[in-house]
Design a protein around this motif. Structure first.
Motif, PDB file in Angstrom:
ATOM      1  N   ASP A 153      52.970  46.895  41.145  1.00 62.19           N
ATOM      2  CA  ASP A 153      53.799  46.596  41.862  1.00 62.19           C
ATOM      3  C   ASP A 153      55.270  46.306  41.416  1.00 62.19           C
ATOM      4  N   GLU A 154      55.263  45.170  40.442  1.00 61.14           N
ATOM      5  CA  GLU A 154      56.650  44.778  39.776  1.00 61.14           C
ATOM      6  C   GLU A 154      57.083  46.245  39.122  1.00 61.14           C
ATOM      7  N   THR A 155      56.284  47.006  38.408  1.00 59.33           N
ATOM      8  CA  THR A 155      56.762  48.106  37.750  1.00 59.33           C
ATOM      9  C   THR A 155      57.540  49.148  38.379  1.00 59.33           C
ATOM     10  N   TYR A 201      36.954  50.821  34.359  1.00 60.99           N
ATOM     11  CA  TYR A 201      37.036  50.019  32.895  1.00 60.99           C
ATOM     12  C   TYR A 201      37.909  48.788  33.373  1.00 60.99           C
ATOM     13  N   PRO A 202      37.452  47.780  32.876  1.00 55.56           N
ATOM     14  CA  PRO A 202      37.994  46.409  33.554  1.00 55.56           C
ATOM     15  C   PRO A 202      39.469  46.159  32.755  1.00 55.56           C
ATOM     16  N   ASP A 203      40.198  45.627  33.516  1.00 54.24           N
ATOM     17  CA  ASP A 203      41.757  45.195  33.076  1.00 54.24           C
ATOM     18  C   ASP A 203      42.357  46.318  32.878  1.00 54.24           C
ATOM     19  N   HIS A 204      42.097  47.477  33.742  1.00 52.92           N
ATOM     20  CA  HIS A 204      42.857  48.607  33.493  1.00 52.92           C
ATOM     21  C   HIS A 204      43.592  49.038  35.017  1.00 52.92           C
ATOM     22  N   GLU A 205      44.687  49.780  34.658  1.00 53.54           N
ATOM     23  CA  GLU A 205      45.236  50.243  36.016  1.00 53.54           C
ATOM     24  C   GLU A 205      45.153  51.921  36.177  1.00 53.54           C
ATOM     25  N   TYR A 206      44.815  51.941  37.539  1.00 55.86           N
ATOM     26  CA  TYR A 206      44.649  53.574  37.836  1.00 55.86           C
ATOM     27  C   TYR A 206      45.733  54.043  38.807  1.00 55.86           C
ATOM     28  N   CYS A 215      48.960  50.464  30.428  1.00 54.99           N
ATOM     29  CA  CYS A 215      48.425  51.250  31.407  1.00 54.99           C
ATOM     30  C   CYS A 215      49.077  51.134  32.749  1.00 54.99           C
ATOM     31  N   TYR A 216      49.638  49.925  33.227  1.00 57.26           N
ATOM     32  CA  TYR A 216      50.348  49.649  34.299  1.00 57.26           C
ATOM     33  C   TYR A 216      51.626  50.429  34.379  1.00 57.26           C
TER      34      TYR A 216
END
Length: 372
Positions: free
Chosen positions: A257-259, A322-327, A158-159
């Motif tokens: 950020d790294e991506t 949702y936890p552990d998720h990237e928006y 997702c990231y």
């Protein structure tokens, strides 16, 4: 995911402290030592490669029969004469092989075009050549490349997809320029990387060449896919990303950020959401910066859910977040004090939060100052 940075240091002044460190004499001296060490290491590797190629060239000459490997006949000794020392009859020295063998270009090309390894446990998934175009103008899209083109599949990246959506929202032409099609049904995707010995140095482009073969099951795409099956840009970038990492499993889990900096070539910044104001978010939005946000992590130990904040907060128990998720950030409204976020799943509705909810539900804000 790497550990979250110390909140006391992950503030807005991080970029200034980094610039001060880069300008210091200690960093310049350390960088010079690392560059010298790298030069020595490469020289040693080049020498080893030369010796290996020299041996291979000699062995090839032997196989062709140009040099005999039979046991040599003992060299006759001339009968000594008074006043002279005995000496052997001179034997011609074998000619030194000229030229060094080089790998064929076809071999190098085939190695570069190997498909990334598929995750284990997915039955019936295989690679299949997909036909289509890089980008299409779908209904509701303001440009050929649009965040609506992204739908996350059965992979925890997702990231990556949120980063692509954030960049596509502000600078779709940058993504169009990342992918170069070729007449042999292959594509070159431009990414960026840092030198391992210069973590704060400039990002350098690296080209990844891939084929149009994508993971499918029963003819349907398994991982990233778009609103139109013939629109390939999300899947091609995801495959190139996996090819750089070595497998699709290796790209599960990461930070925005790294991506984003490895997609754009522009260094990113990370912020602690609890210290960011709505006005700062609005400024980033007005400048055309790409922004993603990571939700709080849900603790798991040996597959067992350990009760923590996401298990109690209504933002997560109501499935609003949702936890552990990237928006990715879609809009910042100063009038009503709200932030609208997009979900890379593609089928979830956009989420609108107050600044207090945003600070409560997220652990990191990633900002990439790429301008349209």
């Amino acid at each position: 995911r790497p550990p979250f940075p110390d909140p006391e240091t992950a503030d807005i002044g991080e970029a200034e402290r980094r610039r001060e460190y880069l300008a210091s004499a200690a960093y310049q001296e350390r960088r010079q030592r690392m560059v010298e060490w790298e030069q020595k290491r490469r020289a040693a590797e080049a020498y080893q490669r030369f010796r290996a190629q020299e041996r291979e060239g000699y062995n090839a000459t032997v196989r062709q029969g140009k040099i005999s490997t039979a046991t040599p006949t003992p060299t006759p000794i001339v009968t000594p004469t008074p006043g002279r020392a005995p000496h052997p009859i001179p034997v011609p020295t074998p000619p030194t092989p000229t030229g060094t063998p080089t790998p064929s270009r076809s071999l190098v090309r085939n190695l570069a075009l190997q498909n990334p390894q598929l995750p284990s446990g997915l039955e019936g998934v295989k690679y299949q050549s997909m036909e289509g175009t890089i980008a299409l103008a779908n209904a509701g899209d303001a440009a050929l490349v649009h965040p609506n083109d992204i739908k996350q599949g059965q992979l925890g990246d997702c990231y990556l997809l949120s980063s692509l959506a954030a960049i596509a929202r502000h600078n779709p032409h940058l993504i169009e320029q990342m992918i170069t099609p070729h007449s042999d049904n292959t594509y070159t995707v431009r990414l960026y990387r840092r030198q391992w010995f210069d973590l704060f140095g400039p990002l350098k482009p690296v080209e990844v060449k891939i084929t149009s073969e994508l993971p499918v099951k029963d003819g349907n795409l398994v991982f990233a896919h778009g609103a139109d099956p013939g629109e390939l840009w999300p899947m091609l970038i995801e495959k190139a990303w996996a090819a750089r990492k070595g497998s699709y499993r290796a790209i599960e889990g990461g930070w925005g950020d790294e991506t984003m900096e490895r997609l754009t070539g522009v260094p990113s910044r990370r912020y602690n959401p609890k210290k960011v104001t709505l006005e700062q978010l609005a400024t980033f939005e007005q400048k055309g910066y790409a922004m993603t946000a990571s939700t709080t992590s849900d603790w798991l130990v040996l597959g067992i859910d350990i009760p923590n904040f996401p298990d109690r907060d209504p933002l997560f128990t109501s499935k609003k977040l949702y936890p552990d998720h990237e928006y990715y950030v879609l809009n910042v409204n100063l009038e009503n004090g709200s932030i609208t976020l997009g979900n890379p799943w593609g089928w979830e509705e956009d989420v609108t939060l107050t600044i207090e909810e945003f600070r409560r539900g997220f652990q990191q804000l990633s900002v990439n100052p790429i301008s349209p």
